[in-house]
Design a protein around this motif. Sequence first.
Motif, PDB file in Angstrom:
ATOM      1  N   LEU A 100       0.852  -1.340   0.118  1.00 26.53           N
ATOM      2  CA  LEU A 100      -0.215   0.229   0.014  1.00 26.53           C
ATOM      3  C   LEU A 100       0.931   1.281   0.042  1.00 26.53           C
ATOM      4  O   LEU A 100       0.471   2.467  -0.644  1.00 26.53           O
ATOM      5  N   ILE A 101       2.235   1.204   0.780  1.00 24.86           N
ATOM      6  CA  ILE A 101       2.852   2.422   0.752  1.00 24.86           C
ATOM      7  C   ILE A 101       3.556   2.769  -0.251  1.00 24.86           C
ATOM      8  O   ILE A 101       3.537   3.866  -1.005  1.00 24.86           O
ATOM      9  N   PHE A 102       4.326   1.724  -1.011  1.00 25.26           N
ATOM     10  CA  PHE A 102       5.280   2.104  -2.149  1.00 25.26           C
ATOM     11  C   PHE A 102       4.273   1.734  -3.418  1.00 25.26           C
ATOM     12  O   PHE A 102       3.220   0.967  -3.618  1.00 25.26           O
ATOM     13  N   PRO A 103       4.650   2.477  -4.625  1.00 23.97           N
ATOM     14  CA  PRO A 103       4.047   2.081  -6.177  1.00 23.97           C
ATOM     15  C   PRO A 103       4.546   0.716  -6.430  1.00 23.97           C
ATOM     16  O   PRO A 103       5.535   0.170  -5.946  1.00 23.97           O
ATOM     17  N   SER A 104       4.012   0.397  -7.583  1.00 28.21           N
ATOM     18  CA  SER A 104       4.653  -0.654  -8.520  1.00 28.21           C
ATOM     19  C   SER A 104       6.138  -0.584  -8.864  1.00 28.21           C
ATOM     20  O   SER A 104       6.392   0.348  -9.154  1.00 28.21           O
ATOM     21  N   ARG A 105       6.781  -1.736  -8.576  1.00 28.67           N
ATOM     22  CA  ARG A 105       7.963  -1.467  -8.829  1.00 28.67           C
ATOM     23  C   ARG A 105       8.703  -3.002  -9.246  1.00 28.67           C
ATOM     24  O   ARG A 105       8.088  -3.990  -8.879  1.00 28.67           O
ATOM     25  N   GLU A 106      10.048  -3.076  -9.449  1.00 25.93           N
ATOM     26  CA  GLU A 106      10.721  -4.160  -9.721  1.00 25.93           C
ATOM     27  C   GLU A 106      11.887  -4.098  -8.542  1.00 25.93           C
ATOM     28  O   GLU A 106      12.405  -3.228  -8.364  1.00 25.93           O
ATOM     29  N   LEU A 107      11.767  -5.348  -8.247  1.00 21.22           N
ATOM     30  CA  LEU A 107      12.698  -5.695  -6.966  1.00 21.22           C
ATOM     31  C   LEU A 107      13.788  -6.806  -7.453  1.00 21.22           C
ATOM     32  O   LEU A 107      13.315  -7.899  -8.008  1.00 21.22           O
ATOM     33  N   LEU A 108      14.801  -6.895  -7.057  1.00 19.40           N
ATOM     34  CA  LEU A 108      15.949  -7.658  -7.576  1.00 19.40           C
ATOM     35  C   LEU A 108      15.846  -8.763  -6.382  1.00 19.40           C
ATOM     36  O   LEU A 108      15.952  -8.675  -5.337  1.00 19.40           O
ATOM     37  N   LEU A 109      15.487 -10.033  -6.776  1.00 17.38           N
ATOM     38  CA  LEU A 109      15.353 -11.319  -5.864  1.00 17.38           C
ATOM     39  C   LEU A 109      15.873 -12.406  -6.308  1.00 17.38           C
ATOM     40  O   LEU A 109      15.709 -12.978  -7.451  1.00 17.38           O
ATOM     41  N   PHE A 110      16.899 -12.983  -5.768  1.00 12.56           N
ATOM     42  CA  PHE A 110      17.754 -13.927  -6.175  1.00 12.56           C
ATOM     43  C   PHE A 110      18.398 -14.061  -7.514  1.00 12.56           C
ATOM     44  O   PHE A 110      18.219 -14.893  -8.438  1.00 12.56           O
ATOM     45  N   GLY A 111      18.856 -12.686  -8.049  1.00 15.01           N
ATOM     46  CA  GLY A 111      19.228 -12.375  -9.182  1.00 15.01           C
ATOM     47  C   GLY A 111      18.495 -12.062 -10.255  1.00 15.01           C
ATOM     48  O   GLY A 111      18.884 -11.805 -11.543  1.00 15.01           O
ATOM     49  N   ASP A 112      17.241 -12.011  -9.922  1.00 17.31           N
ATOM     50  CA  ASP A 112      16.144 -11.782 -11.022  1.00 17.31           C
ATOM     51  C   ASP A 112      15.342 -10.366 -10.657  1.00 17.31           C
ATOM     52  O   ASP A 112      14.907 -10.261  -9.485  1.00 17.31           O
ATOM     53  N   ASN A 113      14.719  -9.726 -11.491  1.00 16.86           N
ATOM     54  CA  ASN A 113      13.868  -8.818 -11.537  1.00 16.86           C
ATOM     55  C   ASN A 113      12.612  -9.189 -11.364  1.00 16.86           C
ATOM     56  O   ASN A 113      12.135  -9.846 -12.377  1.00 16.86           O
ATOM     57  N   ILE A 114      11.926  -8.676 -10.310  1.00 15.26           N
ATOM     58  CA  ILE A 114      10.464  -9.129 -10.318  1.00 15.26           C
ATOM     59  C   ILE A 114       9.667  -7.943 -10.056  1.00 15.26           C
ATOM     60  O   ILE A 114       9.989  -7.286  -9.338  1.00 15.26           O
ATOM     61  N   TRP A 115       8.369  -7.837 -10.782  1.00 15.13           N
ATOM     62  CA  TRP A 115       7.696  -6.999 -10.651  1.00 15.13           C
ATOM     63  C   TRP A 115       6.695  -7.202  -9.453  1.00 15.13           C
ATOM     64  O   TRP A 115       6.222  -8.151  -9.536  1.00 15.13           O
ATOM     65  N   VAL A 116       6.723  -6.203  -8.765  1.00 11.06           N
ATOM     66  CA  VAL A 116       5.804  -6.255  -7.589  1.00 11.06           C
ATOM     67  C   VAL A 116       4.730  -5.105  -7.475  1.00 11.06           C
ATOM     68  O   VAL A 116       5.038  -3.765  -7.880  1.00 11.06           O
ATOM     69  N   PRO A 117       3.505  -5.524  -7.401  1.00 10.26           N
ATOM     70  CA  PRO A 117       2.407  -4.607  -7.627  1.00 10.26           C
ATOM     71  C   PRO A 117       2.472  -3.530  -6.325  1.00 10.26           C
ATOM     72  O   PRO A 117       2.742  -3.998  -5.377  1.00 10.26           O
ATOM     73  N   GLY A 118       1.876  -2.395  -6.574  1.00  8.56           N
ATOM     74  CA  GLY A 118       1.840  -1.342  -5.304  1.00  8.56           C
ATOM     75  C   GLY A 118       0.810  -0.526  -5.727  1.00  8.56           C
ATOM     76  O   GLY A 118       0.769   0.293  -6.783  1.00  8.56           O
ATOM     77  N   ALA A 119       0.202   0.262  -4.565  1.00  7.90           N
ATOM     78  CA  ALA A 119      -0.824   1.130  -4.464  1.00  7.90           C
ATOM     79  C   ALA A 119      -0.161   2.476  -4.839  1.00  7.90           C
ATOM     80  O   ALA A 119      -0.797   3.643  -5.000  1.00  7.90           O
ATOM     81  N   GLY A 120       0.955   2.580  -4.047  1.00  4.79           N
ATOM     82  CA  GLY A 120       1.759   3.933  -4.028  1.00  4.79           C
ATOM     83  C   GLY A 120       0.928   5.047  -3.243  1.00  4.79           C
ATOM     84  O   GLY A 120       0.792   6.201  -3.472  1.00  4.79           O
ATOM     85  N   LEU A 121       0.280   4.633  -2.193  1.00  8.49           N
ATOM     86  CA  LEU A 121      -0.426   5.682  -1.265  1.00  8.49           C
ATOM     87  C   LEU A 121       0.405   6.519  -0.255  1.00  8.49           C
ATOM     88  O   LEU A 121      -0.079   7.368   0.107  1.00  8.49           O
ATOM     89  N   GLY A 122       1.671   6.009  -0.200  1.00  3.31           N
ATOM     90  CA  GLY A 122       2.616   6.824   0.886  1.00  3.31           C
ATOM     91  C   GLY A 122       2.062   6.695   2.196  1.00  3.31           C
ATOM     92  O   GLY A 122       1.913   5.775   2.881  1.00  3.31           O
ATOM     93  N   VAL A 123       2.017   7.812   2.809  1.00  5.57           N
ATOM     94  CA  VAL A 123       1.471   7.893   4.174  1.00  5.57           C
ATOM     95  C   VAL A 123       0.014   7.426   4.436  1.00  5.57           C
ATOM     96  O   VAL A 123       0.009   6.858   5.628  1.00  5.57           O
ATOM     97  N   ALA A 124      -0.822   7.711   3.514  1.00  4.42           N
ATOM     98  CA  ALA A 124      -1.874   7.261   3.600  1.00  4.42           C
ATOM     99  C   ALA A 124      -1.980   5.675   3.627  1.00  4.42           C
ATOM    100  O   ALA A 124      -2.855   4.962   4.317  1.00  4.42           O
ATOM    101  N   GLY A 125      -1.167   5.029   2.747  1.00  4.15           N
ATOM    102  CA  GLY A 125      -0.940   3.646   2.966  1.00  4.15           C
ATOM    103  C   GLY A 125      -0.527   3.034   4.127  1.00  4.15           C
ATOM    104  O   GLY A 125      -1.035   1.896   4.755  1.00  4.15           O
ATOM    105  N   ALA A 126       0.334   3.772   4.879  1.00  2.00           N
ATOM    106  CA  ALA A 126       0.814   3.222   6.318  1.00  2.00           C
ATOM    107  C   ALA A 126      -0.562   3.077   7.076  1.00  2.00           C
ATOM    108  O   ALA A 126      -0.557   2.249   7.772  1.00  2.00           O
ATOM    109  N   ALA A 127      -1.270   4.238   7.153  1.00  2.00           N
ATOM    110  CA  ALA A 127      -2.382   4.175   8.089  1.00  2.00           C
ATOM    111  C   ALA A 127      -3.419   3.203   7.505  1.00  2.00           C
ATOM    112  O   ALA A 127      -3.845   2.343   8.434  1.00  2.00           O
ATOM    113  N   LEU A 128      -3.640   3.093   6.336  1.00  2.04           N
ATOM    114  CA  LEU A 128      -4.491   1.862   5.749  1.00  2.04           C
ATOM    115  C   LEU A 128      -4.030   0.511   6.073  1.00  2.04           C
ATOM    116  O   LEU A 128      -4.684  -0.332   6.741  1.00  2.04           O
TER     117      LEU A 128
END
Length: 470
Positions: free
Chosen positions: A192-220
Amino acid sequence: MTTEQYFTMIRENKTLGLGHRLRFVMRLSLPAMLSQMTLILMQYIDASMVGRIGASASAAIGLVASTTWLFGSVATAATVGFTVQVAQQIGAGKDERARAILRLALGAIAVFSVILLLLGVLVAGRLPQWLGGEASILTDSHRYFLIYVLFLPVVSMNSLGAGMLRSSGNMRIPSILSVLMCVFDVIFNFFLIFPSRELLLFGDNIWVPGAGLGVAGAALGTGLAELVCACLMQYFLLVRSAKLHLRKDSATYDIAGYLKRGVRLSLPVCFENLIMCGAMVVTTRIVAPLGIVAIAANSFAVTAESLCYMPGYGLGDAAAVLTGQCVGAGNWPMTRSFGRLCAKLGMLVMAIMGIFMFLAAPFLIGILTTEAAVREAAVSVLRIEAFAEPLYGASIVISGALRGVGDTLIPSLMNFVSMWAVRLPLAYFLSLRFGLHGVWMAMCAELCFRGSIFMVRLYRERWLKQPVLK
């Protein structure tokens, strides 16, 4: 011996030796400590994740943090008047009356939490401006606080369920569910906090969905984690609890009397939390003119310190259960003994945590923020507070022990005097010369004063004259 065997000895007015008392206190307090630690760890996780966005996002949460604590603490304080009665009724062997009080509490707390929710919604729009926040953080502060208050009924039901289970002697389930809530908080925040992004996991880039709500995402994220935990807590309370499940009987007993006692016991605790958190709101107002760095540093230092004093609150929870059941059983010698023993253990544990906090301050703050100026200020003020931890622990644990016997008014007045006559005037005057460091020097001095007067209250033993609830 098992926990239930220990409680049986208390109800039969038997005396426990020092070794048995120590083992019993630790058996109850360790799960309670874990529960308290995980609750504050949720705030730590929120602050750490939001801290990666930047100082402004952290300041947005820090600006309203004291007000969220104010609303949350009042919501949970309202449950005290009912959990104290349940502990004493179970201590007296009157489980059917305890269940009648539980049924009453469910309705009363639900209504009260909705009233708090409506009040929070009313003030949410103007609150960040009232607190003196800079224009750049007002919107995020408003969103965070509004989402938080919308989940207040969930927070109340979660607190009521945990308190009732502890009153019956079940410390394990609330602790396990608190850990689970922390896990869900991390998961929800991650998406909820961060937007969709790619994360490096075990040598591969994995696309991770995200709402990108920032501060509001922390509360939710926190609110949704509370919701999951509250549902599970009510299941274990109302369906699985051996003493408090609602299947056995439908007796009502003196409902009006239980409600009056609940209000009489809860009002001083609500007043106490109002004055304590109200003082924190005023402290935030004192810190706000010092700038975004000071606001963020103050918020991070408070969060890190909270992680260190939660073991004291765990011992306080255990002390309340022990003194409550001892009073219900009419076992006054054990009431006195457990009160003193828990206080001494609280001071010892908090002294150890104070040393840890002083040495680990750079690490604790470094997890929360990468901003050099914020980190430097937060570490220095956190180390000031470390010297107050033993006496702070005394006040926390003794307050729990007194609450268990129904002594809520005098401790509330003591906290009022300590916060408003000592901390706030001192914080204001010291801030004029020493800035944020002055605010924390005042906090350290006040906590030492508060612990001292609670020790006097404990050893004078006037609290032992509280009437036993019928």
